[in-house]
Design a protein around this motif. Structure first.
Motif, PDB file in Angstrom:
ATOM      1  N   ASN A  90     -20.916  19.101 -67.755  1.00 50.51           N
ATOM      2  CA  ASN A  90     -19.806  19.258 -68.703  1.00 50.51           C
ATOM      3  C   ASN A  90     -20.186  20.036 -69.958  1.00 50.51           C
ATOM      4  OD1 ASN A  90     -18.115  17.705 -66.998  1.00 50.51           O
ATOM      5  ND2 ASN A  90     -18.931  15.810 -67.884  1.00 50.51           N
ATOM      6  N   GLY A  91     -20.966  21.095 -69.764  1.00 47.97           N
ATOM      7  CA  GLY A  91     -21.330  21.942 -70.887  1.00 47.97           C
ATOM      8  C   GLY A  91     -22.505  21.459 -71.704  1.00 47.97           C
ATOM      9  N   TRP A  92     -23.206  20.450 -71.209  1.00 48.77           N
ATOM     10  CA  TRP A  92     -24.371  19.898 -71.903  1.00 48.77           C
ATOM     11  C   TRP A  92     -25.592  19.948 -70.988  1.00 48.77           C
ATOM     12  CZ3 TRP A  92     -24.067  17.632 -76.899  1.00 48.77           C
ATOM     13  CH2 TRP A  92     -22.773  17.505 -77.415  1.00 48.77           C
ATOM     14  N   LEU A  93     -26.765  20.058 -71.603  1.00 47.50           N
ATOM     15  CA  LEU A  93     -28.023  19.845 -70.896  1.00 47.50           C
ATOM     16  C   LEU A  93     -28.582  18.499 -71.313  1.00 47.50           C
ATOM     17  CD1 LEU A  93     -29.974  23.248 -71.141  1.00 47.50           C
ATOM     18  CD2 LEU A  93     -28.561  22.408 -69.254  1.00 47.50           C
ATOM     19  N   LYS A  94     -29.030  17.716 -70.344  1.00 48.73           N
ATOM     20  CA  LYS A  94     -29.697  16.463 -70.626  1.00 48.73           C
ATOM     21  C   LYS A  94     -30.805  16.277 -69.591  1.00 48.73           C
ATOM     22  CE  LYS A  94     -26.255  13.728 -68.073  1.00 48.73           C
ATOM     23  NZ  LYS A  94     -25.301  12.599 -68.165  1.00 48.73           N
ATOM     24  N   SER A 369     -32.106  25.685 -92.978  1.00 48.72           N
ATOM     25  CA  SER A 369     -32.291  25.187 -91.613  1.00 48.72           C
ATOM     26  C   SER A 369     -30.947  25.126 -90.898  1.00 48.72           C
ATOM     27  CB  SER A 369     -32.915  23.784 -91.637  1.00 48.72           C
ATOM     28  OG  SER A 369     -33.029  23.260 -90.324  1.00 48.72           O
ATOM     29  N   ILE A 370     -30.937  25.602 -89.649  1.00 48.70           N
ATOM     30  CA  ILE A 370     -29.761  25.466 -88.793  1.00 48.70           C
ATOM     31  C   ILE A 370     -30.219  25.041 -87.404  1.00 48.70           C
ATOM     32  CG2 ILE A 370     -28.398  27.179 -90.052  1.00 48.70           C
ATOM     33  CD1 ILE A 370     -28.997  29.182 -87.805  1.00 48.70           C
ATOM     34  N   GLY A 371     -29.265  24.674 -86.567  1.00 47.58           N
ATOM     35  CA  GLY A 371     -29.602  24.307 -85.189  1.00 47.58           C
ATOM     36  C   GLY A 371     -28.355  23.940 -84.417  1.00 47.58           C
ATOM     37  N   PRO A 372     -28.467  23.872 -83.086  1.00 44.31           N
ATOM     38  CA  PRO A 372     -27.322  23.533 -82.242  1.00 44.31           C
ATOM     39  C   PRO A 372     -27.032  22.046 -82.256  1.00 44.31           C
ATOM     40  CG  PRO A 372     -29.269  23.766 -80.890  1.00 44.31           C
ATOM     41  CD  PRO A 372     -29.681  24.121 -82.290  1.00 44.31           C
ATOM     42  N   VAL A 373     -25.895  21.671 -81.715  1.00 43.90           N
ATOM     43  CA  VAL A 373     -25.531  20.261 -81.625  1.00 43.90           C
ATOM     44  C   VAL A 373     -26.437  19.574 -80.607  1.00 43.90           C
ATOM     45  CG1 VAL A 373     -23.740  18.622 -80.968  1.00 43.90           C
ATOM     46  CG2 VAL A 373     -23.149  20.669 -82.300  1.00 43.90           C
ATOM     47  N   ILE A 374     -27.233  18.635 -81.088  1.00 38.17           N
ATOM     48  CA  ILE A 374     -28.084  17.797 -80.240  1.00 38.17           C
ATOM     49  C   ILE A 374     -27.714  16.350 -80.524  1.00 38.17           C
ATOM     50  CG2 ILE A 374     -30.436  17.076 -79.695  1.00 38.17           C
ATOM     51  CD1 ILE A 374     -31.396  19.826 -80.614  1.00 38.17           C
ATOM     52  N   GLU A 375     -27.348  15.633 -79.501  1.00 36.83           N
ATOM     53  CA  GLU A 375     -26.996  14.222 -79.660  1.00 36.83           C
ATOM     54  C   GLU A 375     -28.124  13.329 -79.138  1.00 36.83           C
ATOM     55  OE1 GLU A 375     -23.203  13.343 -77.951  1.00 36.83           O
ATOM     56  OE2 GLU A 375     -22.109  14.650 -79.342  1.00 36.83           O
ATOM     57  N   ASN A 376     -28.314  12.205 -79.823  1.00 36.19           N
ATOM     58  CA  ASN A 376     -29.261  11.163 -79.416  1.00 36.19           C
ATOM     59  C   ASN A 376     -30.688  11.676 -79.214  1.00 36.19           C
ATOM     60  OD1 ASN A 376     -27.015   9.269 -79.174  1.00 36.19           O
ATOM     61  ND2 ASN A 376     -26.529  10.371 -77.282  1.00 36.19           N
ATOM     62  N   VAL A 380     -33.628   8.613 -74.298  1.00 38.36           N
ATOM     63  CA  VAL A 380     -33.333   9.074 -72.937  1.00 38.36           C
ATOM     64  C   VAL A 380     -31.914   9.629 -72.833  1.00 38.36           C
ATOM     65  CG1 VAL A 380     -34.979   7.488 -71.860  1.00 38.36           C
ATOM     66  CG2 VAL A 380     -32.613   6.759 -72.214  1.00 38.36           C
ATOM     67  N   ASN A 381     -31.123   9.470 -73.882  1.00 34.41           N
ATOM     68  CA  ASN A 381     -29.753   9.991 -73.895  1.00 34.41           C
ATOM     69  C   ASN A 381     -29.634  11.323 -74.637  1.00 34.41           C
ATOM     70  OD1 ASN A 381     -28.554   7.696 -72.538  1.00 34.41           O
ATOM     71  ND2 ASN A 381     -28.997   6.555 -74.402  1.00 34.41           N
ATOM     72  N   GLU A 382     -30.761  11.913 -74.993  1.00 37.31           N
ATOM     73  CA  GLU A 382     -30.738  13.194 -75.707  1.00 37.31           C
ATOM     74  C   GLU A 382     -30.025  14.264 -74.880  1.00 37.31           C
ATOM     75  OE1 GLU A 382     -33.847  16.554 -77.507  1.00 37.31           O
ATOM     76  OE2 GLU A 382     -34.598  14.791 -76.451  1.00 37.31           O
ATOM     77  N   LYS A 383     -29.165  15.035 -75.550  1.00 40.18           N
ATOM     78  CA  LYS A 383     -28.507  16.137 -74.868  1.00 40.18           C
ATOM     79  C   LYS A 383     -28.167  17.224 -75.876  1.00 40.18           C
ATOM     80  CE  LYS A 383     -23.862  14.010 -74.985  1.00 40.18           C
ATOM     81  NZ  LYS A 383     -22.691  13.603 -74.149  1.00 40.18           N
ATOM     82  N   VAL A 384     -28.070  18.468 -75.374  1.00 41.35           N
ATOM     83  CA  VAL A 384     -27.775  19.609 -76.230  1.00 41.35           C
ATOM     84  C   VAL A 384     -26.568  20.349 -75.675  1.00 41.35           C
ATOM     85  CG1 VAL A 384     -29.426  21.114 -75.008  1.00 41.35           C
ATOM     86  CG2 VAL A 384     -28.733  21.666 -77.351  1.00 41.35           C
ATOM     87  N   ASN A 385     -25.692  20.793 -76.574  1.00 36.11           N
ATOM     88  CA  ASN A 385     -24.481  21.489 -76.181  1.00 36.11           C
ATOM     89  C   ASN A 385     -24.775  22.973 -75.972  1.00 36.11           C
ATOM     90  OD1 ASN A 385     -21.839  23.081 -77.043  1.00 36.11           O
ATOM     91  ND2 ASN A 385     -21.212  21.073 -76.293  1.00 36.11           N
ATOM     92  N   ILE A 386     -24.465  23.478 -74.788  1.00 37.45           N
ATOM     93  CA  ILE A 386     -24.816  24.851 -74.426  1.00 37.45           C
ATOM     94  C   ILE A 386     -24.051  25.863 -75.278  1.00 37.45           C
ATOM     95  CG2 ILE A 386     -24.786  26.552 -72.566  1.00 37.45           C
ATOM     96  CD1 ILE A 386     -25.187  24.182 -70.616  1.00 37.45           C
ATOM     97  N   LYS A 387     -22.759  25.652 -75.494  1.00 38.92           N
ATOM     98  CA  LYS A 387     -21.969  26.559 -76.323  1.00 38.92           C
ATOM     99  C   LYS A 387     -22.510  26.606 -77.751  1.00 38.92           C
ATOM    100  CE  LYS A 387     -18.564  28.413 -73.908  1.00 38.92           C
ATOM    101  NZ  LYS A 387     -18.409  29.898 -73.831  1.00 38.92           N
ATOM    102  N   SER A 388     -22.994  25.476 -78.211  1.00 38.68           N
ATOM    103  CA  SER A 388     -23.536  25.412 -79.560  1.00 38.68           C
ATOM    104  C   SER A 388     -24.840  26.200 -79.662  1.00 38.68           C
ATOM    105  CB  SER A 388     -23.761  23.949 -79.963  1.00 38.68           C
ATOM    106  OG  SER A 388     -24.227  23.851 -81.283  1.00 38.68           O
ATOM    107  N   VAL A 389     -25.652  26.157 -78.610  1.00 36.39           N
ATOM    108  CA  VAL A 389     -26.866  26.970 -78.586  1.00 36.39           C
ATOM    109  C   VAL A 389     -26.501  28.446 -78.725  1.00 36.39           C
ATOM    110  CG1 VAL A 389     -28.865  27.692 -77.207  1.00 36.39           C
ATOM    111  CG2 VAL A 389     -28.145  25.296 -77.183  1.00 36.39           C
ATOM    112  N   GLU A 390     -25.460  28.855 -78.005  1.00 36.35           N
ATOM    113  CA  GLU A 390     -25.002  30.245 -78.071  1.00 36.35           C
ATOM    114  C   GLU A 390     -24.537  30.601 -79.485  1.00 36.35           C
ATOM    115  OE1 GLU A 390     -21.936  33.265 -75.712  1.00 36.35           O
ATOM    116  OE2 GLU A 390     -21.880  31.103 -75.300  1.00 36.35           O
ATOM    117  N   LYS A 391     -23.824  29.688 -80.123  1.00 35.28           N
ATOM    118  CA  LYS A 391     -23.340  29.931 -81.480  1.00 35.28           C
ATOM    119  C   LYS A 391     -24.504  30.115 -82.457  1.00 35.28           C
ATOM    120  CE  LYS A 391     -20.492  27.896 -85.142  1.00 35.28           C
ATOM    121  NZ  LYS A 391     -19.588  26.780 -85.515  1.00 35.28           N
ATOM    122  N   ILE A 392     -25.506  29.266 -82.348  1.00 34.79           N
ATOM    123  CA  ILE A 392     -26.656  29.368 -83.247  1.00 34.79           C
ATOM    124  C   ILE A 392     -27.438  30.642 -82.970  1.00 34.79           C
ATOM    125  CG2 ILE A 392     -28.880  28.321 -83.844  1.00 34.79           C
ATOM    126  CD1 ILE A 392     -26.381  26.982 -85.117  1.00 34.79           C
TER     127      ILE A 392
END
Length: 406
Positions: A90-94, A369-376, A380-392
């Motif tokens: 769903n658009g995230w890497l985990k 400092s900037i960076g993409p949306v990374i949750e948790n 073990v629930n860490e995930k990064v939003n792919i679209k956000s990586v592109e934006k950064i």
């Protein structure tokens, strides 16, 4: 326009492929040698010069740099890490049953990709950030750029300040008393966990705190995984009374009462920047040995917090270690340029960023400092939003273009 879209897709595919390569290389904090070798090999292939210092920091440079990009190359390993199996959903890497290492592997991947495209940048890869900003504190390398962009924040805003912190080692003088019965195992496992700074206000249950609330007549107690993670697991042996039991020893009740008085969570909030300004994470316990991690958004507040902890730990031995400074909020020239590009907010993060240490080392360098949306992160629930990586990534491209034209 169609050509630009295709180019952006190729950029992102390459960045994500580099990140996936990174996840295959063990780089838990304190064990980063193979990652350093990978980075140096990459630098050589890109035709950049480089230097390495005694702390394992790596600086790549070429020609007259217009900008220094900086990320740390270690990660917090939780669960099965360093064995990482990436899942895209769903658009995230985990990752499956482990931390992902997007903190700060995505920043590293962006830097390595840009090294292939430009010949007028600096790239500073710092080591062992996650265990006390070790690389930044022991940096022996000098940058030439007037601007340094850290890629280690986690929500698409522009960070201009961060928390300082310290760990507190507490040793409680335990005593035992006799008890007739037997010791039974009790465990709390697989709670969400999380970053002890940016997640401290998210009502994530702390396994140690939950265990302490539920038990009495303790034979032994152990819990927590890392100093900078909210504990996901805790284990106790609890005495059960029985006439047919045997004579055993349990820890006296004053130990349990002492643990219950130790703070965990948010202690103060900054309404100007909408961020936690003081917090404590009850990080680790192994019977009499306890570790708390403290964070505060100014050096003055950190001193107040240390004094508060001394009072709370009265009767026990305490030692502060791993202290790192706060980064005093400053709207730098670099932050102003990023504001024009991103049209987003200036923020302060309740976590340690290496900018706090690097600013002391390079006081005349403009930083943000900037960076993409990374949750948790740190769980073990860490995930990064792919679209956000592109934006950064696109933000960094625009920044480089701006710097080249000045």
């Amino acid at each position: 326009m169609k050509g630009e879209g295709k180019k952006e897709r190729i950029d992102m595919e390459n960045i994500l492929e580099i990140f996936k390569q990174i996840t295959k290389i063990p780089h838990c904090s304190g064990n980063t040698g193979k990652m350093k070798e990978f980075i140096i090999k990459w630098i050589n292939e890109c035709g950049y010069d480089y230097k390495v210092d005694g702390a394992g920091n790596v600086l790549a440079y070429k020609n007259t740099p217009v900008l220094c990009l900086q990320s740390h190359y270690d990660m917090v390993c939780v669960g099965t890490a360093p064995d990482i199996e990436i899942i895209e959903e769903n658009g995230w890497l985990k990752a499956k049953n482990s931390s992902l290492g997007a903190d700060n592997g995505i920043g590293v991947a962006i830097m390595l990709y840009l090294m292939q495209k430009y010949d007028n940048l600096e790239f500073l890869f710092t080591n062992d950030e996650e265990i006390g900003l070790v690389g930044a504190f022991n940096l022996e390398l000098n940058i030439k750029s007037e601007y340094l962009l850290n890629l280690d924040s986690e929500d698409e805003n522009i960070y201009i300040g961060c928390a300082g912190g310290a760990d507190v080692k507490v040793k409680y003088p335990m005593e035992y008393e006799k008890f007739t019965g037997f010791c039974a195992d009790m465990k709390i496992e697989n709670l969400p966990g999380g970053h002890s700074g940016v997640d401290i206000d998210k009502d994530i249950p702390n396994a140690i705190v939950e265990m302490i609330r539920r038990v009495k007549n303790i034979c032994s107690l152990k819990g927590g995984e890392r100093r900078n993670s909210i504990p996901a697991n805790a284990y106790a042996k609890v005495a059960i009374a029985s006439k047919n039991g045997r004579d055993i020893k349990i820890i006296t009740k004053d130990y349990t009462e002492f643990l219950k008085k130790l703070p965990h969570g948010v202690l103060e909030y900054d309404f100007e920047f909408q961020v936690v300004s003081k917090s404590v994470n009850f990080a680790l316990v192994d019977n009499e040995n306890i570790v708390l991690s403290l964070r505060a958004n100014s050096n003055e507040k950190l001193e107040e917090l240390k004094k508060y902890i001394k009072e709370k730990c009265s009767g026990a031995e305490i030692e502060f270690e791993g202290e790192y400074p706060a980064w005093k909020p400053e709207i730098s020239d670099l932050a102003k340029i990023l504001k024009e590009i991103m049209n987003t907010e200036y923020k302060v993060i309740h976590a340690g960023l290496e900018c706090a240490v690097l600013k002391n080392r390079f006081p005349n360098v403009s930083m943000a400092s900037i960076g993409p949306v990374i949750e948790n992160p740190h769980s073990v629930n860490e995930k990064v939003n792919i679209k956000s990586v592109e934006k950064i990534f696109n933000t960094v491209l625009k920044l480089i273009e701006r710097m080249q034209n000045e």
